[in-house]
Design a protein around this motif. Structure first.
Motif, PDB file in Angstrom:
ATOM      1  N   PRO A  44     -40.102  12.578   1.890  1.00 42.92           N
ATOM      2  CA  PRO A  44     -40.709  11.252   2.015  1.00 42.92           C
ATOM      3  C   PRO A  44     -39.683  10.138   2.252  1.00 42.92           C
ATOM      4  O   PRO A  44     -39.930   9.217   3.025  1.00 42.92           O
ATOM      5  CB  PRO A  44     -41.430  11.056   0.676  1.00 42.92           C
ATOM      6  N   GLN A  45     -38.524  10.242   1.608  1.00 44.61           N
ATOM      7  CA  GLN A  45     -37.482   9.236   1.803  1.00 44.61           C
ATOM      8  C   GLN A  45     -36.965   9.272   3.239  1.00 44.61           C
ATOM      9  O   GLN A  45     -36.767   8.221   3.861  1.00 44.61           O
ATOM     10  CB  GLN A  45     -36.318   9.462   0.818  1.00 44.61           C
ATOM     11  N   ASP A  46     -36.749  10.466   3.758  1.00 48.05           N
ATOM     12  CA  ASP A  46     -36.301  10.605   5.148  1.00 48.05           C
ATOM     13  C   ASP A  46     -37.383  10.130   6.120  1.00 48.05           C
ATOM     14  O   ASP A  46     -37.074   9.620   7.199  1.00 48.05           O
ATOM     15  CB  ASP A  46     -35.936  12.058   5.461  1.00 48.05           C
ATOM     16  N   VAL A  73     -44.788   3.207   5.340  1.00 49.52           N
ATOM     17  CA  VAL A  73     -45.043   4.638   5.503  1.00 49.52           C
ATOM     18  C   VAL A  73     -45.793   5.145   4.276  1.00 49.52           C
ATOM     19  O   VAL A  73     -45.329   4.996   3.149  1.00 49.52           O
ATOM     20  CB  VAL A  73     -43.718   5.421   5.691  1.00 49.52           C
ATOM     21  N   ASP A  74     -46.956   5.738   4.509  1.00 52.54           N
ATOM     22  CA  ASP A  74     -47.746   6.335   3.433  1.00 52.54           C
ATOM     23  C   ASP A  74     -47.444   7.829   3.407  1.00 52.54           C
ATOM     24  O   ASP A  74     -47.860   8.573   4.289  1.00 52.54           O
ATOM     25  CB  ASP A  74     -49.233   6.099   3.669  1.00 52.54           C
ATOM     26  N   THR A  75     -46.709   8.257   2.390  1.00 51.63           N
ATOM     27  CA  THR A  75     -46.335   9.668   2.264  1.00 51.63           C
ATOM     28  C   THR A  75     -47.083  10.334   1.101  1.00 51.63           C
ATOM     29  O   THR A  75     -46.627  11.336   0.564  1.00 51.63           O
ATOM     30  CB  THR A  75     -44.810   9.811   2.058  1.00 51.63           C
ATOM     31  N   SER A  76     -48.230   9.783   0.735  1.00 52.59           N
ATOM     32  CA  SER A  76     -48.973  10.346  -0.395  1.00 52.59           C
ATOM     33  C   SER A  76     -49.502  11.753  -0.094  1.00 52.59           C
ATOM     34  O   SER A  76     -49.827  12.492  -1.020  1.00 52.59           O
ATOM     35  CB  SER A  76     -50.129   9.419  -0.785  1.00 52.59           C
ATOM     36  N   HIS A  77     -49.575  12.136   1.177  1.00 55.94           N
ATOM     37  CA  HIS A  77     -50.015  13.482   1.566  1.00 55.94           C
ATOM     38  C   HIS A  77     -48.901  14.207   2.316  1.00 55.94           C
ATOM     39  O   HIS A  77     -49.159  14.938   3.267  1.00 55.94           O
ATOM     40  CB  HIS A  77     -51.273  13.404   2.430  1.00 55.94           C
ATOM     41  N   ALA A 124     -37.425  20.205  -1.531  1.00 60.69           N
ATOM     42  CA  ALA A 124     -38.112  20.628  -2.755  1.00 60.69           C
ATOM     43  C   ALA A 124     -39.047  19.537  -3.297  1.00 60.69           C
ATOM     44  O   ALA A 124     -40.123  19.835  -3.770  1.00 60.69           O
ATOM     45  CB  ALA A 124     -37.097  21.014  -3.826  1.00 60.69           C
ATOM     46  N   GLY A 125     -38.648  18.280  -3.193  1.00 64.38           N
ATOM     47  CA  GLY A 125     -39.488  17.201  -3.698  1.00 64.38           C
ATOM     48  C   GLY A 125     -40.573  16.798  -2.728  1.00 64.38           C
ATOM     49  O   GLY A 125     -41.402  15.967  -3.033  1.00 64.38           O
ATOM     50  N   GLY A 126     -40.592  17.357  -1.518  1.00 65.26           N
ATOM     51  CA  GLY A 126     -41.498  16.892  -0.483  1.00 65.26           C
ATOM     52  C   GLY A 126     -42.794  17.636  -0.387  1.00 65.26           C
ATOM     53  O   GLY A 126     -43.671  17.247   0.340  1.00 65.26           O
TER      54      GLY A 126
END
Length: 128
Positions: A44-46, A73-77, A124-126
């Motif tokens: 999400p950060q990238d 940027v909506d990275t909730s999904h 891993a966090g994505g």
């Protein structure tokens, strides 16, 4: 007697409307490029960084200047098979749109979504 000035004013208005429509299409194109770039990121950060860089590059290629340019940027999904949404908000000077030095500014926004590839490797966090 008033026909010529009125015709000139109508022509200037038509040019302005055409330029505004072109700017709107460029804004949609920029949002699309930014969401595609975000969907190809590994985290999400990238995705935020990639969307911002793509938006700036796309606007520059269209010779558009936003002051300010906001990329949300909506990275909730942000998981495999999920999606990322990017909203571009741009304020442009009306003088830059027409080349006539008209005072004022116009603000527009566009939102697009891009699907994250099901087989895409994510950090891993994505996601899964």
């Amino acid at each position: 007697m008033l026909v010529l000035p009125l015709a000139a004013l109508m022509a200037m208005f038509a040019i302005f409307c055409t330029q505004v429509a072109g700017a709107r299409m460029d804004l949609n194109s920029t949002a699309s490029a930014a969401s595609r770039a975000a969907s190809m990121a590994r985290s999400p950060q990238d995705a935020q960084v990639a969307a911002t860089q793509a938006a700036q590059a796309n606007l520059a290629s269209h010779h558009r200047t936003c002051d300010p340019l906001q990329v949300t940027v909506d990275t909730s999904h942000f998981v495999r098979g999920g999606q990322v949404a990017v909203t571009i908000t741009c304020t442009m000077s009306t003088a830059g749109l027409t080349g006539l030095g008209l005072p004022g500014s116009l603000t527009g926004s566009a939102t697009t979504h891009a699907v994250i590839d099901t087989y895409r490797g994510l950090d891993a966090g994505g996601g899964s």
